[in-house]
Design a protein around this motif. Sequence first.
Motif, short mmCIF file in Angstrom:
data_model
loop_
_atom_site.label_atom_id
_atom_site.label_comp_id
_atom_site.label_asym_id
_atom_site.label_seq_id
_atom_site.Cartn_x
_atom_site.Cartn_y
_atom_site.Cartn_z
N LEU A 691 11.38 6.24 -3.41
CA LEU A 691 12.48 7.09 -2.95
C LEU A 691 13.32 6.28 -1.98
CD1 LEU A 691 10.39 10.34 -2.33
CD2 LEU A 691 11.87 9.86 -4.29
N PRO A 692 14.30 5.50 -2.48
CA PRO A 692 15.09 4.60 -1.63
C PRO A 692 15.72 5.35 -0.45
CG PRO A 692 15.53 4.19 -3.95
CD PRO A 692 14.70 5.44 -3.89
N GLY A 693 15.64 4.74 0.71
CA GLY A 693 16.23 5.33 1.90
C GLY A 693 15.33 6.33 2.61
N MET A 694 14.20 6.64 2.03
CA MET A 694 13.29 7.60 2.64
C MET A 694 12.10 6.86 3.26
SD MET A 694 14.87 10.38 1.97
CE MET A 694 13.69 11.67 2.37
N PRO A 695 11.50 7.42 4.32
CA PRO A 695 10.34 6.76 4.96
C PRO A 695 9.03 7.01 4.21
CG PRO A 695 10.88 8.75 6.15
CD PRO A 695 11.95 8.60 5.09
N PHE A 696 9.11 7.58 3.06
CA PHE A 696 7.92 7.85 2.27
C PHE A 696 8.25 7.70 0.79
CE2 PHE A 696 9.98 11.88 3.41
CZ PHE A 696 10.33 12.37 2.16
N LYS A 697 7.21 7.67 -0.02
CA LYS A 697 7.36 7.66 -1.47
C LYS A 697 6.58 8.83 -2.04
CE LYS A 697 3.63 4.27 -2.12
NZ LYS A 697 3.28 2.96 -2.70
N GLY A 698 6.97 9.28 -3.18
CA GLY A 698 6.29 10.39 -3.83
C GLY A 698 5.22 9.89 -4.80
N PHE A 699 4.38 10.79 -5.23
CA PHE A 699 3.39 10.44 -6.24
C PHE A 699 3.02 11.70 -7.03
CE2 PHE A 699 0.93 11.50 -2.45
CZ PHE A 699 -0.02 12.38 -2.93
N VAL A 700 2.63 11.48 -8.26
CA VAL A 700 2.14 12.55 -9.12
C VAL A 700 0.93 12.02 -9.88
CG1 VAL A 700 3.74 11.93 -10.98
CG2 VAL A 700 2.73 14.23 -10.92
N GLY A 701 -0.10 12.81 -9.94
CA GLY A 701 -1.31 12.40 -10.63
C GLY A 701 -1.88 13.53 -11.47
N ALA A 702 -2.61 13.16 -12.51
CA ALA A 702 -3.23 14.16 -13.37
C ALA A 702 -4.52 13.58 -13.93
CB ALA A 702 -2.30 14.56 -14.51
N THR A 703 -5.50 14.44 -14.16
CA THR A 703 -6.75 14.05 -14.81
C THR A 703 -7.11 15.08 -15.87
OG1 THR A 703 -8.14 15.24 -13.21
CG2 THR A 703 -7.63 12.94 -12.72
N TYR A 704 -7.77 14.60 -16.89
CA TYR A 704 -8.27 15.48 -17.95
C TYR A 704 -9.70 15.07 -18.24
CZ TYR A 704 -8.89 17.74 -22.50
OH TYR A 704 -9.35 18.51 -23.53
N ARG A 705 -10.60 16.03 -18.24
CA ARG A 705 -11.99 15.75 -18.59
C ARG A 705 -12.44 16.74 -19.66
NH1 ARG A 705 -12.13 18.44 -13.65
NH2 ARG A 705 -13.64 20.15 -13.47
N TRP A 706 -13.23 16.24 -20.57
CA TRP A 706 -13.66 17.04 -21.73
C TRP A 706 -15.12 16.74 -22.00
CZ3 TRP A 706 -15.85 16.01 -26.44
CH2 TRP A 706 -15.81 17.03 -27.41
N GLN A 707 -15.85 17.79 -22.42
CA GLN A 707 -17.22 17.57 -22.85
C GLN A 707 -17.56 18.43 -24.05
OE1 GLN A 707 -19.65 18.75 -19.38
NE2 GLN A 707 -20.41 20.43 -20.65
N ASP A 708 -18.49 17.95 -24.83
CA ASP A 708 -18.95 18.58 -26.06
C ASP A 708 -19.82 19.80 -25.74
OD1 ASP A 708 -19.27 18.87 -28.75
OD2 ASP A 708 -20.48 17.07 -29.05
N ASP A 709 -20.23 20.51 -26.81
CA ASP A 709 -21.16 21.62 -26.65
C ASP A 709 -22.41 21.16 -25.89
OD1 ASP A 709 -19.36 22.85 -28.27
OD2 ASP A 709 -20.72 23.17 -29.95
N VAL A 710 -22.99 22.08 -25.11
CA VAL A 710 -24.21 21.75 -24.40
C VAL A 710 -25.10 22.99 -24.35
CG1 VAL A 710 -23.15 22.28 -22.16
CG2 VAL A 710 -25.17 20.84 -22.24
N ASN A 711 -26.40 22.80 -24.60
CA ASN A 711 -27.37 23.88 -24.51
C ASN A 711 -28.12 23.74 -23.19
OD1 ASN A 711 -29.44 25.81 -24.85
ND2 ASN A 711 -29.44 25.51 -27.07
N PHE A 712 -28.17 24.80 -22.40
CA PHE A 712 -28.83 24.75 -21.11
C PHE A 712 -30.34 24.96 -21.20
CE2 PHE A 712 -24.44 25.86 -19.92
CZ PHE A 712 -24.18 24.83 -19.03
N SER A 713 -30.86 25.20 -22.40
CA SER A 713 -32.29 25.48 -22.56
C SER A 713 -32.96 24.42 -23.41
CB SER A 713 -32.51 26.85 -23.22
OG SER A 713 -31.93 27.88 -22.46
N LEU A 714 -34.02 23.82 -22.89
CA LEU A 714 -34.82 22.89 -23.68
C LEU A 714 -35.42 23.60 -24.88
CD1 LEU A 714 -36.08 20.06 -23.97
CD2 LEU A 714 -37.96 20.84 -22.53
#
Length: 797
Positions: A691-714
Amino acid sequence: MTSIRLLLLASTATALLAAPAAALAQQTNTDSAQLEEIIVTSTKRAERLQDVPVSVTAVTADVLDRNNVRELGDLVKLSPGLVINYGSQPGNFSINMRGIGTFSNGIAVESDVAVVIDDVPVGFQAAAFKDLIDVERVEVLRGPQSTLFGKSAIAGVLNIVTAAPTKEFSGKAMALATDDAERRLAFTVSGPIRDNLLFRLTAAKSDYDGNVKNLTTGKNVNGSSGFTATAKLVWTPTENLTLSLAPRYNHNVSSCCASVISELTPGLFYQGEPGFPASTTLRGITIDKNNHFLRADDRIGGGNSDVFGTTARLDYAFGDGSALKGHTLSSITSHDRWKMTDFQDIDGTDVPFLLGFPVANPSGVNSGAVINGYFHADSWTQEFRLTSPGDTRLRYVAGLWYAKNDLDRFLNRGPVLQLARYLAESTNENYSAYANATWDLTDRLSLTGGGRINRQKISYKFDKTIFASTAIGAATTHQLFGKADQDDAFTGKIGAQYKVTPDIMTFATFSTGYKGQAYDLVSTFDARIAAQMPVPPETAKNYELGFKSSLFDRRAYFNATLFRADYKGFQTSVTSFLPDGTFLTFLNSVGQLRTQGLELDGVARLSSNFRINGAFAYTDATVVDFANGPCNNAQPATADLPLQPAGYVGKPGECYRTPTTNGRVQNLHGKRLNNTPKFKFNIGGQYDIDLPGMPFKGFVGATYRWQDDVNFSLSQDPRTIQKAYGIVDLKLGVNALSDRYKISVFANNLFDKRYAQGLGNGTSGYSNPAIPTALGKTWFPGRDAFRYVGARLDVNF
């Protein structure tokens, strides 16, 4: 999985994580931005991450901040091979890697994954579940690490390194708040007291109400509040000698871990009592898959814990006139004392149902049913370590290790329903000697190898109260059990690494793992179980083939590991819900498990302003030999099963009765391990906006996480499967050019995708004789199971 399918999978995942590198090739001449060199201590010496022949993900402080990682459980967002198991209360949380992890309510069962903080392992794993404060780096080491980290590291290690004192005065502060009542404050100050004496002080406070609401009290549950204070004092009296002292304290109160009913057949009564229909005990609650309401007494469950600890360290560097020139001798001494009082409203209602229970002969007790008790853990460790210079063809580390853990657990459950009371005490002592070395045969080819000799001494006492009946004032007796055992073991590791180029390295290793004998010290412990103790040790054989690369003038890192491990005598507790809704566990020793798969890690800086990172895990974790595994609630009831002769082994998935116990068992050969998604990945990035002329800069971030089917019981219960899901997190803000402050706002689970971190198949104690086929289901929502937004302020000075 065939080799062709695995190759296709690897190719697809490689394309996903390495695609940004193609863009780097076009920008190399115009933008010289490089990634930071990451130094890790996963081999107990400081080395570049890309030079270490270990499957390790290193998460640095800036990555933790960008992803708002606030506590240990948040690390699963960044390391796909890592999974957390949540139990009925904080004392039995556990950590899984590559599908392997110990789940047990008993104090005399060690973890499979070691949590090591500044070279000191946490003596009882539940004590590790706290806020991550002033952390410099977290190293996630996958696979058996017993050679260097001991017998509680048979499945992996979480190696946490906290920040060191600075030579110049500095400090930082952080404040965070969310719209679902999470609040955090942290403050750190560091600097010199005098030239050779440095200090660092950190204090942090956290509060989170939880995402499940108790309609009876109006309060939220499944939250926690905590206070942490740490200090480091580093004194260098001479050029060769460094002494440090690191006291620490943590206080945590959690209202955990309530599951809520998501499915229930209409017309049921609590404990079959007509006076307590579900329409009354669950009044105002809409039962569906998104339900996050319950009705219970004020103290529905949780724990109140304190940890006091100190680490004292001495490092002496041998000078030029010594035969050990360039070597460093270290002494690391630690003491930690953890205590927790726990409580649980086990009936999960707000009514005094014991007035009419049992229906045939009511107790007349004007209350519900509860559990209360405490855990204590007192841990001492001592390590002496000799580390060779890092610039010679033969590099090694060798050491002596001693640890002693004294643990006790008191439990009181009643006053009528599933009445039980016991005091369990256990002590384990460990003596070890270890060594690990790397020898450069040529400038490209190196051999690695190491071994550890371990002796474990373990003992227990178990004082159990036996009630003649559930009537108030009924006569009681005590049963006292006790035993001591000893076991010796050797674990080792051999391997080779080859540098194709200075920036591309391949490695192959074989390692073994070991976890000691155990006792099943829970409420079901009796003379029959005592006669079978101890549970035999757990062992592992692990093969790995890896690739590490630094590409495009260190603008991209890409690492891959193929692995296969066999575990024998796997120690795990199988969970069970009794008809009255009581949750119990029973320790089993599984004959053999196998876990194999592929892990990928990648990070790239597309420009000086744009960074992207990702990780992928394919984990095929299955049972090879468990002929007497548990049946599940979807299979026939005991009375409907055939009674088979002794020694009978059913077909995989066949549920039957055994003549020894008349219990329901099934052959689990070929079945998947519980709480282990086959596919899991995360990808994220941040773009800094000038951001020219400004004492700071901006930022944008994103994350995506995915997981398959899971059974909680042995037990392979078809009703405890969490379907595949993906979660999107978004973050944006401004950062001062001077790096003095940063302001950010974020939205976690942006699209409000509901998911469970635990599922139960049962009617939670509800029944009706007229409806014998009644069904019920419960779910435990994760922290991010509902969308929430927040803001964070970071200040540096």
